[in-house]
Design a protein around this motif. Structure first.
Motif, mmCIF file in Angstrom:
data_model
loop_
_atom_site.group_PDB
_atom_site.id
_atom_site.type_symbol
_atom_site.label_atom_id
_atom_site.label_comp_id
_atom_site.label_asym_id
_atom_site.label_seq_id
_atom_site.Cartn_x
_atom_site.Cartn_y
_atom_site.Cartn_z
ATOM 1 N N UNK A 45 -6.748 83.829 42.340
ATOM 2 C CA UNK A 45 -7.982 83.529 43.061
ATOM 3 C C UNK A 45 -8.998 84.654 42.893
ATOM 4 N N UNK A 46 -10.266 84.257 42.845
ATOM 5 C CA UNK A 46 -11.388 85.191 42.940
ATOM 6 C C UNK A 46 -12.141 84.786 44.201
ATOM 7 N N UNK A 47 -12.097 85.639 45.213
ATOM 8 C CA UNK A 47 -12.548 85.187 46.525
ATOM 9 C C UNK A 47 -11.608 84.073 46.960
ATOM 10 N N UNK A 48 -12.158 82.882 47.216
ATOM 11 C CA UNK A 48 -11.317 81.731 47.542
ATOM 12 C C UNK A 48 -11.250 80.738 46.385
ATOM 13 N N UNK A 49 -11.854 81.072 45.256
ATOM 14 C CA UNK A 49 -11.939 80.148 44.128
ATOM 15 C C UNK A 49 -10.650 80.180 43.309
ATOM 16 N N UNK A 50 -10.082 78.999 42.975
ATOM 17 C CA UNK A 50 -8.797 78.942 42.265
ATOM 18 C C UNK A 50 -8.952 79.057 40.746
ATOM 19 N N UNK A 51 -8.086 79.851 40.140
ATOM 20 C CA UNK A 51 -8.086 80.029 38.689
ATOM 21 C C UNK A 51 -6.658 79.993 38.156
ATOM 22 N N UNK A 52 -6.555 79.714 36.852
ATOM 23 C CA UNK A 52 -5.269 79.745 36.162
ATOM 24 C C UNK A 52 -5.257 80.962 35.253
ATOM 25 N N UNK A 53 -4.347 81.857 35.504
ATOM 26 C CA UNK A 53 -4.137 83.079 34.711
ATOM 27 C C UNK A 53 -3.093 82.721 33.654
#
Length: 475
Positions: free
Chosen positions: A88-96
């Motif tokens: 997450x960046x802040x509350x934003x979801x990401x796939x690492x």
């Protein structure tokens, strides 16, 4: 003649580009609170309200986490092609994810069709991500490769334009992967600035570099994310009190308490976007954060960095906004020798006055499996959901959020005192001949490091660039 059911253009439009650099407008109340924060910080005080306020939190997500470099993970977490983890960046979801060509990517976890999340597992290995809603399928590069009934439903779709969206900027510093969702800004190297000097001490001291052991621990707390970042930046003043019981039973050396009058020295430094606390022993004592000699390698360090690593039994630090670390020699058994471990810690914002702890355990990559297991056990016993030190911090941080969210604090303008180390307060003095960059004090009775963190918070919330130390006349 029957009309076509859809008045569609002959050439479908491509994906629209997103605008960038748009300032996030806040209410007059929030602007006044941010301005008040900066004015009060010059006098060593802070309005407690910023630790639990809905409007402040929403502004933080955009003005801080929407602009700064944010830690995503360590490259050793995804060593093989196809390895991935949710982040997450802040509350934003990401796939690492590490793609098939072994490039590390940070993909926004949202299908480009109707926006559903793709990633349904915390971590795993896959060559493709398939949306559970309509079945659109993407390679682990983010490229769109499959659209059900494409020749009937999406004949004119340009697949190249509808892949997953990547974080605009992704950079790797010695295995630590950061991302920024701001299109423009300083590079990661520029953002870290002189703090790289201290990071290198921690990342290069272990033979073979540092390696993540196991999965990151995660747990929630009714505390604001700034409490963790502030504490590790470094508030070593609390160690002798909040953690006294841990030291008394022998789970940690008394030297780490940093209390005045010991034969050890306490140097607390800050530089650029980070702050750090170092517990240094006498020069003849070599401890290297508790690592056995065979797992120590200082060949990539300068002489001054190697000397610091040799004398350091414990260190904490924070990289703005929400990444901290602790490098510690500790034990789970008072009758056993101290073992070292390195822990990366992310204070994940969940809401005003609420955060999620993320804690990674690292050890020298070339250490034996037996030592890595021992280091992991020590980390779990000290800084984890069940850790002795961790429980001490949790017992006090939630009270800050409670006070910050109270009607009384708002009506009375309740403020916190951060004046230690300022002229006329403590006897802590700046060390003129300290070998590292930034500002150093000769013991722990100062809060310049914490004021550095809050100074960066104020700059980011005011739309200024983060990365310069707080002015020396205010430390």
């Amino acid at each position: 003649m029957a009309q076509d059911h859809c008045d569609c253009p002959e050439d479908p439009p491509g994906r629209p580009t997103t605008s960038t650099g748009v300032d996030y407008e806040v209410s007059d109340r929030v602007e006044q609170l941010i301005e008040q924060h900066g004015e009060m910080l010059e006098d060593g005080m802070l309005p407690v309200k910023v630790y639990n306020d809905e409007e402040i939190f929403e502004a933080e997500l955009r003005r801080i986490f929407g602009q700064c470099w944010v830690f995503i993970g360590h490259e050793t977490e995804i060593p093989e092609p196809g390895d991935y983890a949710q982040r997450y960046i802040g509350k934003d979801p990401f796939i690492f994810v590490r793609d098939e060509e072994e490039e590390i990517r940070v993909l926004f976890d949202s299908c480009s069709h109707h926006g559903s999340a793709l990633c349904r597992a915390e971590q795993g290995n896959t060559s493709h991500f398939r949306c559970p809603y309509h079945g659109w399928t993407f390679k682990n590069t983010g490229d769109l490769t499959g659209v059900p009934l494409k020749h009937q439903a999406y004949q004119g779709l340009d697949a190249e334009e509808w892949g997953l969206v990547e974080a605009p900027r992704v950079e790797n510093y010695k295995g630590m992967v950061f991302a920024s969702i701001a299109e423009e800004g300083p590079s990661l190297e520029e953002y870290l600035g002189d703090f790289k000097w201290y990071l290198d001490v921690h990342l290069d001291v272990g033979k073979g570099g540092m390696e993540v052991i196991g999965e990151p621990h995660r747990w929630r707390a009714d505390s604001d994310w700034k409490s963790g970042a502030d504490n590790f930046s470094a508030d070593s003043y609390h160690t002798a009190y909040a953690h006294r019981s841990v030291i008394e039973v022998g789970f940690a050396a008394d030297e780490i308490s940093g209390t005045p009058g010991q034969e050890t020295q306490m140097h607390v430094t800050h530089a650029d976007s980070g702050s750090t606390s170092l517990r240094l022993l006498e020069p003849e004592d070599e401890i290297y954060f508790g690592y056995p000699e065979e797992y120590v390698d200082t060949s990539n360090l300068s002489e001054a960095q190697a000397d610091m690593a040799a004398a350091c039994g414990a260190a904490t630090g924070t990289i703005f906004p929400n990444l901290s670390f602790i490098h510690l020699a500790a034990t789970n058994d008072p009758d056993e020798d101290l073992d070292g471990f390195f822990s990366l810690r992310k204070w994940q914002p969940i809401g005003p006055g609420t955060m999620e702890f993320w804690s990674w355990v690292l050890a020298p990559a070339d250490a034996s499996d037996e030592y890595k297991e021992r280091a992991y056990d020590v980390a779990v016993g000290t800084f984890s959901p069940s850790g002795n030190f961790e429980q001490d911090d949790l017992a006090v941080w939630d009270g800050i959020a409670d006070a910050a969210g109270s009607v009384f604090a708002e009506q009375q303008g309740f403020n916190m005192n951060y004046q230690m180390g300022m002229p006329g307060m403590s006897k802590a003095s700046i060390v003129d001949d300290f070998d590292g960059p930034g500002t150093a004090w000769d013991d722990n009775l100062e809060e310049g490091t914490c004021r550095t963190f809050h100074g960066n918070w104020h700059k980011a919330m005011s739309g200024e660039d983060v990365g310069m130390s707080y002015p020396e006349d205010h430390i």
